[in-house]
Design a protein around this motif. Structure first.
Motif, PDB file in Angstrom:
ATOM      1  N   VAL A  22      45.749  51.896  35.157  1.00  0.00           N
ATOM      2  CA  VAL A  22      45.514  53.344  35.159  1.00  0.00           C
ATOM      3  C   VAL A  22      44.594  53.649  33.985  1.00  0.00           C
ATOM      4  O   VAL A  22      45.008  53.576  32.829  1.00  0.00           O
ATOM      5  CB  VAL A  22      46.829  54.144  35.017  1.00  0.00           C
ATOM      6  CG1 VAL A  22      46.540  55.641  34.919  1.00  0.00           C
ATOM      7  CG2 VAL A  22      47.756  53.868  36.190  1.00  0.00           C
ATOM      8  N   GLN A  38      62.720  61.689  23.336  1.00  0.00           N
ATOM      9  CA  GLN A  38      62.437  60.359  22.800  1.00  0.00           C
ATOM     10  C   GLN A  38      63.791  59.677  22.567  1.00  0.00           C
ATOM     11  O   GLN A  38      64.826  60.329  22.656  1.00  0.00           O
ATOM     12  CB  GLN A  38      61.615  60.494  21.516  1.00  0.00           C
ATOM     13  CG  GLN A  38      60.240  61.111  21.817  1.00  0.00           C
ATOM     14  CD  GLN A  38      59.371  61.320  20.593  1.00  0.00           C
ATOM     15  OE1 GLN A  38      59.822  61.204  19.464  1.00  0.00           O
ATOM     16  NE2 GLN A  38      58.112  61.650  20.827  1.00  0.00           N
ATOM     17  N   SER A  84      57.920  56.156  30.169  1.00  0.00           N
ATOM     18  CA  SER A  84      57.495  54.894  30.784  1.00  0.00           C
ATOM     19  C   SER A  84      58.486  53.783  30.452  1.00  0.00           C
ATOM     20  O   SER A  84      58.807  52.948  31.305  1.00  0.00           O
ATOM     21  CB  SER A  84      56.105  54.496  30.288  1.00  0.00           C
ATOM     22  OG  SER A  84      55.155  55.407  30.762  1.00  0.00           O
ATOM     23  N   GLN A  98      56.000  55.520  19.632  1.00  0.00           N
ATOM     24  CA  GLN A  98      55.734  54.279  20.378  1.00  0.00           C
ATOM     25  C   GLN A  98      55.969  52.990  19.568  1.00  0.00           C
ATOM     26  O   GLN A  98      56.535  52.029  20.115  1.00  0.00           O
ATOM     27  CB  GLN A  98      54.316  54.328  20.963  1.00  0.00           C
ATOM     28  CG  GLN A  98      54.173  55.459  21.976  1.00  0.00           C
ATOM     29  CD  GLN A  98      52.770  55.983  22.149  1.00  0.00           C
ATOM     30  OE1 GLN A  98      51.803  55.322  21.764  1.00  0.00           O
ATOM     31  NE2 GLN A  98      52.621  57.179  22.701  1.00  0.00           N
ATOM     32  N   TRP A 115      45.017  57.794  37.961  1.00  0.00           N
ATOM     33  CA  TRP A 115      46.425  58.198  37.816  1.00  0.00           C
ATOM     34  C   TRP A 115      47.153  57.635  39.020  1.00  0.00           C
ATOM     35  O   TRP A 115      46.559  57.567  40.115  1.00  0.00           O
ATOM     36  CB  TRP A 115      46.548  59.726  37.771  1.00  0.00           C
ATOM     37  CG  TRP A 115      47.875  60.274  37.313  1.00  0.00           C
ATOM     38  CD1 TRP A 115      48.814  60.891  38.097  1.00  0.00           C
ATOM     39  CD2 TRP A 115      48.417  60.277  35.992  1.00  0.00           C
ATOM     40  NE1 TRP A 115      49.892  61.272  37.330  1.00  0.00           N
ATOM     41  CE2 TRP A 115      49.679  60.907  36.037  1.00  0.00           C
ATOM     42  CE3 TRP A 115      47.969  59.796  34.751  1.00  0.00           C
ATOM     43  CZ2 TRP A 115      50.494  61.082  34.913  1.00  0.00           C
ATOM     44  CZ3 TRP A 115      48.777  59.971  33.635  1.00  0.00           C
ATOM     45  CH2 TRP A 115      50.009  60.609  33.717  1.00  0.00           C
TER      46      TRP A 115
END
Ligand code: UDX
Length: 471
Positions: free
Chosen positions: A313, A144, A368, A388, A345
Motif C-alpha cells: 500500500v 494506543q 494495524s 510505533q 489503499w
C-alpha cells in the motif's frame, strides 16, 4: 424487561478525532455498547464527514445503529492540516469545546435521552472539560496500547525518570515493562522531540485525569497483563478490545462496522486469490506516515530481492511533499510486474484474513498491530514515530511475534536488512515459532471478546456502572 427499557434511556456520546485510526476503534466500541442495549452517538469533525461521503457507503446520519454528528473544527476542508499540525490542533482546541457544547445542547431535547456518559481519547482532552461543564461523567478510550497509557501517565505526571537534555540516552525502567531504551520509547517523550501540539494535548489530558471516571483500553488483559496490573493502584485502565473488525474475530461479518477515509482497491483480493498460501509480504504504513525517497527505495529493493510476492500500500500524501518522499523508485513497477501489486489503499482487514498472506511489514500503528495479531500473522516492524517504536518493542521482545528492522550505523534501514528480515520471518529457523506465537495471540484475542472473556466482562462492568451512575 425492566432492565432493557432502562438501558434504552442510556445515551452515550463518543467524540473522536477525525482520523482513520481513531474513528474506527470508537465505532467498534459504540457497536458493542449498542449490542448491550445503549443508545450511542458519535461526534467528530466535518473533515471526517467530507471524506466519509466521498469514499464510504454509509450515510452521514447513522452507521449500524450509531447516530453520527459533525462539528466545525475552525478550518476549511482543504486546509493543509498535516503540514500545519500545531495550528490545526490549537484551532480545534479553541473551536471544538464551543461547537461540541452547542451540539450537546441541541441534542438535549425530549426525543433523545440525555447523555449518561461522554467518551473521549487523549487527542481531544478538552472533551473532558466540556463533559464536566455539562455534569456528564467522562470515560477515556486509549486507542494506543495500555503500555503507552502507563508511559504517558508516568511521564506527564513526573512519576519516573525519562531521558532529558542532560541525559538523553538513559534507559527507562517502569513497573510492568521491560527496560526501555531510547529507541523503544514513544517519540513524544524524547528530549529530541520538539514539544509540539500532540505532547501538549497529552500533558493536558494526563494531568487532568480527575475529570475522567473510566479509562478504557483498546487491548486485552492477556496481552499486556503486567503493565495493566501496574496501573491498578495509580489510575486503572480496563482493556475492552481488541476493537478490530468482526472478520478477524470469527464473528458475523455482517455485523462489522467501520469507515474508510480513502477508497480501498478491492481488486487486490482477486490478485491475492492467485497467490500460493502463506507467500505474500503485505506492506503498509497506515494513514499518515510518508516515507523518505531512500526508505522507499530500500524497501522496494528488499522486496524485489526477496523474490516473494508482495502487496504494497503506497498511498501518496494528501498534501505536497518534498524530495520524492512517498514515491516509488523509477522503473520499480515494470521491474516487479508479476511479482507484486501496488495499491494506494486496500481493504486491510480482508487482506490480513486472506490465506495467501505470510507476514505484514508494518509501521506498527496500534490498529494495524491489533488487526495483525487477531489475524494470527507474524510482523516485520518498521516503526516511524509516536507510539510505533514502543509497539515494535512489544511485538519483537515481549510478545515475540515478529522482528524489527534494524538501522545500520548511519541510521538507515538497508535493502539487505529488509530482505534478511523477510527471510527470517518466512523461512528462518524461528519461522515456525513466530507462526505459533501469532496463532496463540489470535486465539487469545477471540477469547477476550467472546461472552465471559476478559474484555467482555470489562465492557459489561462499564455498562453496568454507567447505568448505576445515571440512576
Ligand atoms: C495513527 C498512528 O500513526 C498510530 O501510531 C497509532 O497507533 C494510531 O493512530 P495510523 O498511522 O493510521 O494511526 O495506523 P493504524 O493505527 O495502523 O491505523 C490504520 C488503519 O487503517 C487500520 O485500521 C487499517 O486497517 C486501515 N488501513 C490501512 C486500511 O484500511 N487500508 C490500508 O490500505 C491501510
Amino acid at each position: 424487561m425492566a432492565m432493557k427499557e432502562e438501558r434504552k434511556g442510556i445515551h452515550v456520546l463518543m467524540v473522536a478525532f477525525a482520523a482513520q485510526g481513531h474513528i474506527n476503534p470508537m465505532l467498534r466500541l459504540g457497536k458493542r455498547l449498542v449490542s448491550k442495549g445503549l443508545h450511542v452517538t458519535l461526534a467528530t469533525t466535518e473533515l471526517a464527514a467530507h471524506r466519509m461521503l466521498k469514499f464510504s457507503t454509509t450515510t452521514t446520519k447513522s452507521i449500524s445503529g450509531i447516530h453520527l454528528e459533525f462539528f466545525f473544527d475552525g478550518l476549511s476542508i482543504d486546509y493543509d492540516r498535516k503540514s500545519n499540525l500545531d495550528h490545526y490542533m490549537d484551532t480545534l482546541a479553541k473551536f471544538g469545546p464551543i461547537n461540541l457544547s452547542k451540539l450537546i445542547q441541541n441534542l438535549s431535547h425530549d426525543h433523545v435521552p440525555k447523555f449518561s456518559c461522554i467518551i473521549n481519547n487523549p487527542f481531544v482532552p478538552w472533551v473532558a472539560d466540556v463533559a464536566a461543564e455539562h455534569k456528564i461523567p467522562c470515560a477515556m478510550l486509549c486507542i494506543q496500547p495500555c503500555t503507552l497509557y502507563a508511559i504517558y501517565y508516568r511521564f506527564f505526571n513526573n512519576l519516573n525518570s525519562f531521558p532529558s537534555l542532560t541525559n538523553p540516552d538513559m534507559s527507562v525502567e517502569l513497573p510492568g515493562l521491560p527496560l526501555l531504551h531510547t529507541q523503544d520509547l514513544p517519540s513524544f517523550v524524547l528530549p529530541s522531540n520538539p514539544f509540539g501540539s500532540i505532547p501538549k494535548l497529552f500533558s493536558q489530558m494526563f494531568q487532568n485525569m480527575k475529570k475522567v471516571k473510566w479509562v478504557l483500553g483498546n487491548s486485552f488483559y492477556e496481552l499486556e497483563k503486567e503493565v495493566i496490573d501496574s496501573m491498578a493502584e495509580l489510575y486503572p485502565i480496563r482493556p475492552i478490545g481488541p476493537l478490530v473488525p468482526s472478520i478477524l474475530l470469527g464473528e458475523d461479518q455482517n455485523l462489522d462496522i467501520g469507515i474508510d477515509l480513502w477508497k480501498p482497491e478491492e481488486t487486490c483480493m482477486e490478485w491475492l486469490n492467485q497467490q500460493p498460501p502463506s507467500s505474500v509480504i503485505y506492506v503498509s504504513f497506515g494513514s499518515n506516515v510518508v516515507l523518505s525517497a531512500k526508505q522507499m527505495e530500500n524497501i522496494a529493493r528488499g522486496l524485489k530481492n526477496s523474490n516473494h510476492p508482495f502487496l504494497w500500500v503506497a498511498k501518496s500524501s494528501d498534501y505536497p511533499v518534498k524530495d520524492g518522499a512517498g514515491e516509488l523508485p523509477l522503473g520499480f513497477l515494470e521491474e516487479t510486474k508479476g511479482q507484486g501489486l501496488i495499491v494506494p489503499w486496500c481493504p486491510q482487514t480482508k487482506v490480513l484474513a486472506h490465506p495467501a498472506i505470510a507476514c505484514f511489514l508494518s509501521h506498527c500503528g496500534w490498529n494495524s498491530t491489533l488487526e495483525t495479531m487477531a489475524a494470527g500473522i507474524p510482523i516485520i516492524a518498521y516503526p516511524q514515530w509516536t507510539d510505533q517504536p514502543t509497539n515494535a518493542k512489544l511485538i519483537g521482545d515481549v510478545l515475540q511475534v515478529g522482528v524489527k528492522l534494524m538501522p545500520n550505523k548511519d541510521g538507515v534501514v538497508s535493502n539487505e536488512e529488509v530482505e534478511r528480515c523477510i527471510g527470517e520471518i518466512v523461512g528462518g529457523p524461528k519461522a515456525e515459532e513466530f507462526k505459533k506465537k501469532a496463532a496463540e495471540l489470535k486465539k487469545g484475542a477471540r477469547q477476550a471478546v467472546a461472552e465471559g472473556g476478559s474484555s467482555d466482562r470489562n465492557m459489561q462492568l462499564f455498562v453496568d456502572e454507567i447505568i448505576g451512575n445515571s440512576r
